[in-house]
Scaffold this active site. Structure first.
Site, mmCIF file in Angstrom:
data_model
loop_
_atom_site.group_PDB
_atom_site.id
_atom_site.type_symbol
_atom_site.label_atom_id
_atom_site.label_comp_id
_atom_site.label_asym_id
_atom_site.label_seq_id
_atom_site.Cartn_x
_atom_site.Cartn_y
_atom_site.Cartn_z
ATOM 1 N N GLU A 195 0.842 -1.144 -0.059
ATOM 2 C CA GLU A 195 0.010 -0.032 -0.066
ATOM 3 C C GLU A 195 0.979 1.204 -0.006
ATOM 4 O O GLU A 195 2.101 1.185 0.323
ATOM 5 C CB GLU A 195 -0.805 0.037 1.182
ATOM 6 N N ASN B 5 -10.915 4.474 2.177
ATOM 7 C CA ASN B 5 -9.917 4.177 0.872
ATOM 8 C C ASN B 5 -9.932 5.728 0.165
ATOM 9 O O ASN B 5 -11.001 6.315 0.069
ATOM 10 C CB ASN B 5 -10.175 2.929 0.343
ATOM 11 N N ASP C 168 -10.244 0.888 -4.372
ATOM 12 C CA ASP C 168 -8.978 0.685 -3.316
ATOM 13 C C ASP C 168 -8.428 2.293 -3.608
ATOM 14 O O ASP C 168 -9.017 3.387 -3.414
ATOM 15 C CB ASP C 168 -8.156 -0.471 -3.626
#
Length: 297
Positions: free
Chosen positions: A19, A156, A208
């Site tokens: 991430e 997100n 996402d």
């Protein structure tokens, strides 16, 4: 769906949950995190070498500071991190998460165009579908705000338009899969007029991590959909780029002229024979990105 072009994997590592990719122009390097592994990764494009630093708890998102270190959203709060040590990041707690408890952590986060740090929380057991996630703003002067947005399942997709006057936010939980847009007061750092930007239940994947290009278009990883999608400012998908992994997690622009995109991904079953799961890749998406704003300690 458009096939990817000029794609390459960087490093041989496979993240469990990769991430928060960031490009450092001064270091000619990419940074990102592996949340469950409690690691911050760096890939130096000049040497083509990668390395990592360990953290004491899960680090979900990072942003650069103007002082040369990082601000990070972790399990128990927001931290200042120095990567000067050899193995472990040097951690300084900035502010504790008010509702910190086992099973809860920060998730997606980044700075707005003025350098305020934003990060949201999530309940890690997604099967429980607990909508207790909140979005916070943090500055050195004012500290941690009261929750600005609440009722989120899996926060997100934070991003800002090039002029900073539109804020984007997504909820990537399977029960939601929504992206919202807000008017954003750049003077006070206040979002308002929340509205639906896109419902991804009708599109491949869940929304996402995200990035914005110089045209004001919003790029988002389609987790479970094996693609990155580009939305125009009007919320219309005008480009889909297929990826070799099923679960891309977050995208970020960088490299020369910000014409490259780095995409992190998730490997939900480490040890299985999936060549691309958890890999970090570079590709040329055919758009130019915008440098992230540093946080001011």
């Amino acid at each position: 769906m458009q096939a990817f072009a000029n794609l390459e994997a960087i490093g041989n590592e496979s993240c469990v949950v990769g991430e928060s990719p960031l490009w450092s122009e001064s270091q000619l390097s990419w940074f990102w995190v592996d949340i469950p592994q409690k690691r911050i990764w760096k890939y130096d494009t000049s040497t083509q070498q990668s390395r990592y630093w360990n953290t004491s708890e899960m680090v979900a998102n990072i942003a650069f500071s103007a002082q040369g270190d990082l601000i990070a959203g972790m399990e128990t709060g927001l931290y200042r991190l120095s990567l000067n040590a050899e193995i472990h990041a040097v951690e300084t707690l900035l502010v504790a998460l008010p509702e910190a408890q086992p099973g809860l952590r920060f998730n997606d986060g980044r700075c707005d165009r003025q350098g305020r740090y934003w990060s949201g929380t999530m309940w890690m057991d997604m099967a429980a579908a607990r909508n207790i996630g909140k979005l916070y703003r943090y500055t050195s002067h004012d500290g941690l705000s009261a929750p600005v947005i609440d009722g989120l399942l899996t926060q997100n997709g934070l991003a800002w338009s090039p002029d900073g006057r539109t804020m984007y936010l997504s909820d990537s939980h399977p029960h939601s899969q929504l992206i919202w847009a807000f008017d954003y007061d750049t003077d006070s750092g206040t979002p308002s007029r929340q509205r639906l930007f896109a419902d991804m239940k009708e599109l491949p994947g869940r929304p996402d991590g995200a990035a914005v290009d110089t045209d004001g278009c919003y790029w988002i990883c389609a987790n479970d959909g094996g693609a990155v999608l580009r939305f125009t400012p009007q919320g219309i998908v005008d480009r889909q780029i297929a990826l070799p992994m099923k679960k891309p997690a977050m995208c970020s622009f960088g490299g020369p002229n910000y014409e490259w995109m780095l995409v992190t991904s998730i490997n939900p079953t480490p040890g299985q024979n999936d060549e691309w799961a958890g890999k970090t890749i570079l590709l040329k998406p055919g758009a130019q990105g915008i440098a992230e704003t540093d946080f001011q300690f």
